[in-house]
Motif scaffolding. Structure first.
Motif, PDB file in Angstrom:
ATOM      1  N   ASP A  70       0.807  -1.370  -0.007  1.00  0.00           N
ATOM      2  CA  ASP A  70       0.020  -0.142   0.034  1.00  0.00           C
ATOM      3  C   ASP A  70       0.735   1.203   0.041  1.00  0.00           C
ATOM      4  OD1 ASP A  70      -2.337  -1.726   0.058  1.00  0.00           O
ATOM      5  OD2 ASP A  70      -2.222  -1.953   2.429  1.00  0.00           O
ATOM      6  N   ASN A  73       2.591   1.644  -3.433  1.00  0.00           N
ATOM      7  CA  ASN A  73       1.550   2.020  -4.229  1.00  0.00           C
ATOM      8  C   ASN A  73       1.451   3.492  -4.334  1.00  0.00           C
ATOM      9  OD1 ASN A  73      -0.651   2.111  -6.127  1.00  0.00           O
ATOM     10  ND2 ASN A  73      -2.034   0.814  -5.074  1.00  0.00           N
ATOM     11  N   VAL A  99       2.955  -4.623  -6.760  1.00  0.00           N
ATOM     12  CA  VAL A  99       2.388  -3.618  -6.621  1.00  0.00           C
ATOM     13  C   VAL A  99       2.137  -2.746  -7.973  1.00  0.00           C
ATOM     14  CG1 VAL A  99       4.856  -2.201  -6.944  1.00  0.00           C
ATOM     15  CG2 VAL A  99       2.738  -1.213  -5.504  1.00  0.00           C
ATOM     16  N   ARG A 102      -1.527  -2.917  -9.381  1.00  0.00           N
ATOM     17  CA  ARG A 102      -2.321  -2.105  -8.464  1.00  0.00           C
ATOM     18  C   ARG A 102      -2.129  -0.585  -8.880  1.00  0.00           C
ATOM     19  NH1 ARG A 102      -4.068  -4.119  -2.948  1.00  0.00           N
ATOM     20  NH2 ARG A 102      -5.375  -2.318  -3.090  1.00  0.00           N
ATOM     21  N   ALA A 106      -5.113   1.566 -10.420  1.00  0.00           N
ATOM     22  CA  ALA A 106      -5.584   2.887  -9.787  1.00  0.00           C
ATOM     23  C   ALA A 106      -5.427   4.172 -10.729  1.00  0.00           C
ATOM     24  CB  ALA A 106      -4.442   3.162  -8.795  1.00  0.00           C
TER      25      ALA A 106
ATOM     26  N   PRO B 130      -3.816  -8.331  -8.487  1.00  0.00           N
ATOM     27  CA  PRO B 130      -3.564  -6.971  -7.729  1.00  0.00           C
ATOM     28  C   PRO B 130      -4.447  -5.988  -8.224  1.00  0.00           C
ATOM     29  CG  PRO B 130      -1.476  -7.901  -8.361  1.00  0.00           C
ATOM     30  CD  PRO B 130      -2.528  -8.828  -8.893  1.00  0.00           C
ATOM     31  N   MET B 131      -4.894  -6.198  -9.615  1.00  0.00           N
ATOM     32  CA  MET B 131      -5.728  -5.054 -10.173  1.00  0.00           C
ATOM     33  C   MET B 131      -7.189  -5.388  -9.413  1.00  0.00           C
ATOM     34  SD  MET B 131      -4.899  -5.240 -14.209  1.00  0.00           S
ATOM     35  CE  MET B 131      -3.674  -4.152 -14.966  1.00  0.00           C
ATOM     36  N   GLU B 134      -7.118  -3.475  -5.991  1.00  0.00           N
ATOM     37  CA  GLU B 134      -6.971  -2.305  -5.957  1.00  0.00           C
ATOM     38  C   GLU B 134      -8.522  -1.543  -6.262  1.00  0.00           C
ATOM     39  OE1 GLU B 134      -4.318  -0.131  -5.643  1.00  0.00           O
ATOM     40  OE2 GLU B 134      -5.327   1.616  -6.006  1.00  0.00           O
ATOM     41  N   THR B 139      -6.839  -4.512   0.480  1.00  0.00           N
ATOM     42  CA  THR B 139      -5.140  -4.861   0.287  1.00  0.00           C
ATOM     43  C   THR B 139      -4.863  -6.228  -0.215  1.00  0.00           C
ATOM     44  OG1 THR B 139      -3.020  -4.552   1.498  1.00  0.00           O
ATOM     45  CG2 THR B 139      -4.936  -5.944   2.928  1.00  0.00           C
ATOM     46  N   SER B 140      -3.469  -6.488  -0.695  1.00  0.00           N
ATOM     47  CA  SER B 140      -3.293  -7.856  -1.194  1.00  0.00           C
ATOM     48  C   SER B 140      -2.050  -8.359  -0.900  1.00  0.00           C
ATOM     49  CB  SER B 140      -3.468  -7.553  -2.749  1.00  0.00           C
ATOM     50  OG  SER B 140      -2.754  -6.546  -3.258  1.00  0.00           O
TER      51      SER B 140
END
Lengths: 314, 260
Positions: A70, A73, A99, A102, A106, B130-131, B134, B139-140
């Motif tokens: 997190d 990210n 990461v 993600r 985002a 992970p996508m 998100e 959380t992952s």
């Protein structure tokens, strides 16, 4: 067009893969900037900026001392906003693949992973566990790209660079780093073996390892190894595994029996002095790294070879 | 507790791969499909939590009619129900389009845990889990080799390079993308297969999930221009002939290397 290089710190230093990203950014062309994430990493960032990193953003915060998905990210997104980059390069390492997708989600960005080349404006990557290559094009918007470590020579020069502190809000981080456990000592130390005979999924049956693979290893005075599917299936313990998540070996002779050659296995043995591959599939990627190949049935070839070696040794 | 498991049906690992007519993927006609190997470990991990306590395990998958087979297998292994997104509009989707589709189901289901495989054996992208996390606001962790649940927390061990492990605490709900080999995957029992026939498979379209604009080649932000056999390098010198001739060639080479 501008690129952001997301560096990675390993054992207190910027890892080699980050310098490979510099070379990759130069290959793509256009401006680039870099990002260093960690705690107390100002000196590392300054050094990196002068060794090809260019303008280097520094996300320096106690909460970023250890990797957490997190916080990293948030740091990468902050650097994208500050730099205005439209291509974000991340090394395809355990933290990178954790990461990077993600970040792409985002930013509502495209995502292309584990690329090893940039050719004709496209990113080139392996699919089907190395059996085919794919060229992938990025659309007009932002794209996050992860790059295979070792695929391109690192940038080794020096250049003018500068650093800029980046403020990152990590208060929303939920994942908490606890500890890193180092690999346990191996009962089977393949790293010292001069000859390794390894079996893969093509061996087909756990009983065939003591019956077919081990005897050839014994006849040659070498050790037995295995590829990941063999270990995952519980046919042999993890200590036999050769590959990126097992042992990396460089014997004088490596004999791959029934191993197709997924990238994670090749990473662990391609540095061997001489590689022999025996596989029934002529298209198996293992033949690309082998010097000598036999397209055929390992259950015919290996026992006959064992007998011939034993006879030759008298 | 509710656990969501997303799985993908992929060409069998031994399937012969021929590039399709426009050179952008493989020919799918006439080849066997199976559940992606990493995803079988994800499903097994969810079923073990169910076995140890009380949990509903929901499996979800995207793909054409053939995917029903994979979902029936998962139900036969012990999953409780399935969601199948079966819509030609999804053909040509990129990872983000797939992730948006799965996340839309995830938001409807609000699970306590989501299990997925680290990567697929066909695309090898390691992108979608992970996508999805998100997009769902979870959380992952990826490359998970161990997951221990306690009240409101899951402690995972992630695989790093060279066999090292990273221990991470994640508050639930969380998404875990599992590495192969973290458990021994069960087979569906005959009783399980019979019971699976009565378990529901809910079929949905992209429009049902509100993701029609994000999927398909129209929604994709990246595009596969072409796939092809990797260019042959120098490659291996091939030994041919009878077994005796091949063995003689191998022995000579080993002698030449000074190892015999």
């Amino acid at each position: 067009m501008s690129t952001l290089i997301v560096t990675e710190i390993q054992k207190g230093a910027i890892r080699e893969a980050s310098y490979e990203l510099v070379a990759f950014a130069q290959k793509i062309g256009g401006d680039y900037a870099s990002l260093v994430i960690g705690s107390g990493v100002g000196d590392l960032a300054t050094a990196f900026a002068g060794k090809g990193g260019g303008k280097t953003y520094v996300a320096d915060d106690a909460s970023l001392a250890d990797y957490n998905v997190d916080g990293y990210n948030a740091a990468i997104q902050a650097a994208v906003a500050a730099s205005g980059a439209t291509t974000i390069l991340v090394s395809n390492t355990p933290s990178g693949w954790d990461v990077a997708p993600r970040v792409a989600a985002a930013l509502d960005a495209g995502f292309i992973s584990d690329v090893f080349n940039h050719q004709d404006g496209n990113f080139v990557r392996r699919v089907f566990n190395g059996k085919l290559d794919a060229q992938v094009s990025a659309g007009g918007g932002t794209t996050v790209v992860t790059v295979q470590p070792g695929a391109i020579a690192p940038f080794e020069g020096s250049a003018d660079g500068s650093t800029e502190a980046l403020s990152v809000d990590t208060s929303g981080a939920r994942a908490k780093f606890v500890e890193t456990k180092v690999a346990e000592a191996k009962g089977v130390d393949l790293s010292k073996a001069e000859i390794i005979v390894s079996g893969g999924r093509g061996v087909g049956d756990p009983e065939k390892f003591p019956e077919v693979i081990q005897p050839l290893a014994d006849a040659l005075g070498g050790a037995m190894g295995a590829s990941r599917p063999v270990v995952d299936a519980g046919w042999l313990p993890h200590e036999y595994q050769v590959g990126s998540s097992g042992q990396v070996v460089t014997p004088k002779l490596y004999v791959a029996c029934g191993i197709s050659g997924a990238i994670q296995h090749l990473v662990g043995m391609k540095g061997s002095n001489f590689i022999v591959a025996i596989n029934k599939d002529a298209d198996a990627p293992i033949f690309e790294v082998a010097q000598l190949g036999v397209v055929g049935d390992l259950f015919e070839i290996v026992p006959a070879l064992t007998a011939a070696i034993t006879a030759a040794k008298g | 507790m509710k656990i969501l498991v997303a799985l993908k049906q992929v060409p069998h690992q031994d399937a012969r791969l021929d590039v399709n007519g426009d050179g952008t993927w493989i020919k799918e006609d006439g080849i066997k499909f199976e559940i992606n190997s990493y995803d079988t470990y994800a499903l097994e991990e969810a079923l073990r939590i169910k076995d140890a306590g009380e949990a509903e395990v929901v499996v979800i998958s995207i793909g054409p009619d053939r995917v029903t087979q994979a979902l029936r297998t998962a139900l036969g292994m012990g999953a409780d129900r399935a969601v199948h997104v079966n819509d030609d509009a999804l053909v040509g989707s990129d990872s983000l389009g797939i992730a948006k589709t799965l996340a839309a189901i995830g938001k409807e289901e609000s699970p306590d845990l989501v299990f997925m495989g680290l990567m697929s054996d066909d695309g090898n992208a390691s992108a979608v889990p992970p996508m999805v996390a998100e997009l769902m606001g979870l959380t992952s962790a990826t490359g998970v080799l161990k997951a221990e649940l306690s009240d409101g927390n899951v402690r995972v061990e992630r695989e790093l390079e060279g066999g090292a492990l990273e221990v991470v605490d994640l508050p639930t709900p969380a998404l875990l993308a599992v590495q192969s080999g973290l458990n021994q995957v069960r087979y569906a029992s005959l009783k399980g297969i019979m019971a699976a026939k009565k378990k529901p498979i809910d079929v949905k379209t992209a429009a049902d999930l509100g993701v029609a604009d994000a999927v398909g080649s129209g929604g994709a932000k990246v595009k596969i221009e072409k796939v092809y056999q990797p260019p042959k390098g120098d490659g291996a010198e091939l030994l041919e002939g009878s077994t005796d001739e091949i063995v003689t060639g191998l022995v000579n080479k080993i002698k030449e290397l000074g190892l015999l």
